[in-house]
Design an enzyme around this catalytic site. Sequence first.
Site, PDB file in Angstrom:
ATOM      1  N   GLU A 100       0.833  -1.215   0.000  1.00 35.94           N
ATOM      2  CA  GLU A 100       0.000   0.000   0.000  1.00 35.94           C
ATOM      3  C   GLU A 100       0.867   1.265   0.000  1.00 35.94           C
ATOM      4  OE1 GLU A 100      -4.310  -1.268   1.822  1.00 35.94           O
ATOM      5  OE2 GLU A 100      -2.863  -0.428   3.240  1.00 35.94           O
ATOM      6  N   GLU A 145      -6.052  -7.211  -1.450  1.00 40.33           N
ATOM      7  CA  GLU A 145      -6.622  -7.112  -0.101  1.00 40.33           C
ATOM      8  C   GLU A 145      -8.084  -6.700  -0.210  1.00 40.33           C
ATOM      9  OE1 GLU A 145      -4.647  -4.808   2.870  1.00 40.33           O
ATOM     10  OE2 GLU A 145      -2.634  -5.430   2.236  1.00 40.33           O
TER      11      GLU A 145
END
Length: 348
Positions: free
Chosen positions: A174, A281
């Site tokens: 991320e 995710e």
Amino acid sequence: MKNSPMYFRFVLMSLMISVLYSCNISKNIQKTSKSSFAKGADVGWLSQMEATGYKFYDTDGSEKDCLQLLKDRGMNTIRLRVWVNPNDDKASGHCSKEETVVMALRAQKMGMRIVIDFHYSDSWADPGKQFKPKAWENHTFSELMTDVYDHTFDVLSALKSAGVTPEWVQVGNEIPGGMMWPEGSTKNWSQLAQLLNKGYEATKAIDAKIKVIVHLDEGNNSEKFRWFFDNATANNVKYDVIGLSYYPFWIKKDYTETIADLANNLNDMATRYNKEVMVVEVGGEYDKVQNTYGMLAATIKAVKAVPNNKGLGVIYWEPQGEKSWSHYSLSAWQSDGKPSPALDAFKE
């Protein structure tokens, strides 16, 4: 008997059957690896959960291996995070090279495909924090590039020595603002690009067939993704797959309000940059079973609908991380140790 022609014919026939059987298994594994849709789970907490005595149960109340429970629900992929020098904290530690190798080998033996997620940190790296490992804090930028290469190569070499070659490797976790701040911040795209490319190069040095993922959060946010990957293109970042997180809970909108944006962004990324895409995710609230089921089904449908088979798969983040153990509300496990019916969305 051992010297008779019948014995030799029997031995020869047994060897031929064994070879043909092995070849068929190999072909099936290869076919699954290359063509099937990845449905999976990030299970970075699993070894700690088991070490603390947590037990997993099937719907009939029988105790069962967590990975088998996930496989029974249609999952074929396991994602594992790697930290450089982690501590032994139950929830925010572990995930060392050694633990990663053990879990990856265990998952592979169950027929699972493997994703390795490099955080390049000693603990969590995400949009709000991208801290360099303690051991690298005083290194020059040139040394940091070497650190990224060597760490990536070292972990993947250990996996390969154990007989595991992951299908995908994430270089960073991320990273809309970059990684390994401040040197790898998006405030200095040239340096971020060099760090990402060192991870790519180390991965390809292990096996050129491993696909490298670059991963951002807010998979429904097209503006964020275009900004990041336009800059990545301008700075010659090397990668194969665009990874996305999708958490309606953190977006603070129900999935019904944002799933179309996710689908549009998936299609845009695949077309605009000619890359494959994967939701690496995803998660929903554990106590809103039907809503989470619907969200998962819609997410899988959106990824599968990406043109030219460029939508690779969907991975739930820590579905087994039941709240009483993890204090995490976006797992998909019940308080009785059984998987949530929401995970049935991964079944065919």
